[in-house]
Motif scaffolding. Structure first.
Motif, PDB file in Angstrom:
ATOM      1  N   ALA A  87       0.871  -1.179   0.000  1.00 53.06           N
ATOM      2  CA  ALA A  87       0.000   0.000   0.000  1.00 53.06           C
ATOM      3  C   ALA A  87       0.900   1.219   0.000  1.00 53.06           C
ATOM      4  O   ALA A  87       1.915   1.247   0.711  1.00 53.06           O
TER       5      ALA A  87
ATOM      6  N   SER B 227      -8.969  -1.445  -3.604  1.00 55.49           N
ATOM      7  CA  SER B 227      -8.387  -0.197  -3.112  1.00 55.49           C
ATOM      8  C   SER B 227      -9.358   0.919  -3.449  1.00 55.49           C
ATOM      9  O   SER B 227      -9.858   0.985  -4.582  1.00 55.49           O
TER      10      SER B 227
ATOM     11  N   CYS C  30      -3.484   0.279  -3.336  1.00 58.13           N
ATOM     12  CA  CYS C  30      -2.969  -1.046  -2.995  1.00 58.13           C
ATOM     13  C   CYS C  30      -2.562  -1.766  -4.283  1.00 58.13           C
ATOM     14  O   CYS C  30      -3.210  -1.621  -5.317  1.00 58.13           O
TER      15      CYS C  30
ATOM     16  N   GLY D 128      -8.091  -3.233   2.401  1.00 59.02           N
ATOM     17  CA  GLY D 128      -8.371  -1.834   2.664  1.00 59.02           C
ATOM     18  C   GLY D 128      -9.803  -1.455   2.395  1.00 59.02           C
ATOM     19  O   GLY D 128     -10.552  -2.165   1.693  1.00 59.02           O
TER      20      GLY D 128
ATOM     21  N   THR E  51      -5.742   0.797   5.345  1.00 59.48           N
ATOM     22  CA  THR E  51      -5.243  -0.490   4.869  1.00 59.48           C
ATOM     23  C   THR E  51      -4.611  -1.256   6.025  1.00 59.48           C
ATOM     24  O   THR E  51      -4.107  -0.663   6.980  1.00 59.48           O
TER      25      THR E  51
ATOM     26  N   ALA F  54      -9.685  -4.915   8.613  1.00 55.43           N
ATOM     27  CA  ALA F  54      -9.873  -3.684   7.848  1.00 55.43           C
ATOM     28  C   ALA F  54     -11.253  -3.093   8.097  1.00 55.43           C
ATOM     29  O   ALA F  54     -11.404  -1.869   8.267  1.00 55.43           O
TER      30      ALA F  54
END
Length: 381
Positions: free
Chosen positions: A53, A154, A161, A207, A212, A246
């Motif tokens: 990330a 992401s 990510c 994430g 993340t 997450a």
């Protein structure tokens, strides 16, 4: 050693590697040193998952959410998934730019079609009352749970990510992180899967929005954690225990707006005997947290790095069954499974220490504060 004895020791359950590097001054740097640090922990993985990330990598689109999508299956399935996902995205958002995520010819296993979209919410009807972040979360959950072979992995602003099946150094080179991107904060993961399948969506980081998580360990409370989160609108679709971390971070830090110190006490709380010995005010607080958020207690051994725009957080389980090392050099702040990986890219360190179990260590752009600094181990240059 007998064949039977070899089999008993063939699985290294304490493996997986995590690493984080952040410039407290906000200076951006490429992923090269992070890839090198992860290569130094090659022995902790088995090539079934790696990822990164990076924050601050899309300054030209900093005001837009950056969606990274993977489309899996054969070519026909990928095309159909992309068509359906784009039909939904272009109806729900103002998309200002989209393109295939650049990659090199490094050999990796069964890569999906990877695409990115820069967009802003286009709210209608009842959605106009939602905050932009809540609107995005609901749309991400819809795509990941309702559109076959399409996964948004992401979804934050000015970050992204990059992950897949392979060793982390292979995944880093595949996405050309050493050449194409510069960020002020990087986290990385090398996977040694235990109870979940190895596939591109199941690699770390996980994430939601700009939060993340990379994780070393095993969440044995996954069933209870998942039930609690899905009762509150989340959908766990990526077939791994780490996904709940997450979503728990999003629930507690964004939706419930709890300070980090309390979030740590929810995820890795003190045992009841310790709570009983606290002063009255602290005992009432910790008792309330354990009762209200009991299903979010993360049981099992874990060490995690949670990253968000502007800060990086390290946390282990309360009895520290997974390793975590913290180090500094100048304005650089590092969190790693091993001190050796830090010294691989920064041989001289100003300080290095191991944080207490269950107590977060945090680095922020505006400054740094640490928990448990009285246990810092001084290092000579």
């Amino acid at each position: 050693m007998s064949v039977r004895r070899q089999k008993l020791y063939s699985k290294e359950i304490s493996a997986c590697s995590i690493f984080g590097a952040m410039s407290r001054a906000g200076e951006r740097f490429t992923g090269e040193r992070v890839i090198q640090a992860m290569a130094g922990m090659h022995h902790r993985g088995n090539g079934l998952g790696g990822g990164f990330a990076a924050y601050g990598i899309y300054p030209e689109f900093r005001d837009y959410y950056a969606f990274h999508l993977m489309f899996t299956g054969d070519s026909r399935a990928q095309r159909e998934a992309k068509r359906r996902a784009e039909e939904f995205l272009f109806r729900s958002f103002d998309v200002v730019h989209d393109e295939e995520i650049p990659h090199s010819d490094v050999c990796v296993r069964d890569p999906p079609l990877l695409w990115r979209y820069f967009l802003s919410p286009s709210k209608h009807g009842e959605d106009v009352h939602l905050s932009d972040d809540e609107y995005v979360v609901r749309k991400v959950i819809h795509v990941n749970s309702a559109i076959d072979n399409a996964y948004i992995f992401s979804s934050g602003k000015n970050m992204g990510c990059f992950k897949g099946v392979g060793y982390p150094e292979e995944i880093g080179r595949y996405f050309m992180l050493e050449r194409l991107y510069r960020g002020y904060l990087w986290t990385a993961h090398g996977r040694f899967p235990t109870n979940s399948q190895a596939w591109w969506g199941g690699a770390h980081p996980f994430g939601l929005l700009d939060t993340t998580v990379v994780h070393n360990g095993e969440i044995s409370s996954y069933g209870t954690n998942r039930w609690y989160l899905e009762m509150r609108g989340y959908k766990c679709t990526l077939h791994t225990d780490t996904e709940v971390l997450a979503y728990a971070a999003d629930l507690l830090m964004r939706r419930h707006d709890l300070p980090l110190e309390l979030v740590a006490k929810i995820l890795a709380p003190p045992v009841w005997d310790s709570i009983d010995r606290m002063d009255a005010a602290e005992r009432r607080l910790l008792t309330a947290l354990r009762r209200v958020y009991a299903p979010l207690l993360m049981n099992g051994p874990f060490a995690v790095i949670v990253a968000q725009s502007g800060r990086m957080i390290g946390l282990t389980d309360r009895i520290r069954l997974r390793p975590l090392t913290v180090a500094t050099r100048g304005d650089m702040f590092y969190i790693s499974s091993e001190e050796a990986s830090v010294r691989r890219i920064s041989p001289t360190l100003d300080s290095v220490w191991s944080p207490r179990g269950g107590e977060p260590v945090v680095c922020e752009l505006e400054g740094m504060f640490e928990r448990g600094l009285e246990h810092e181990i001084a290092v000579t240059a």
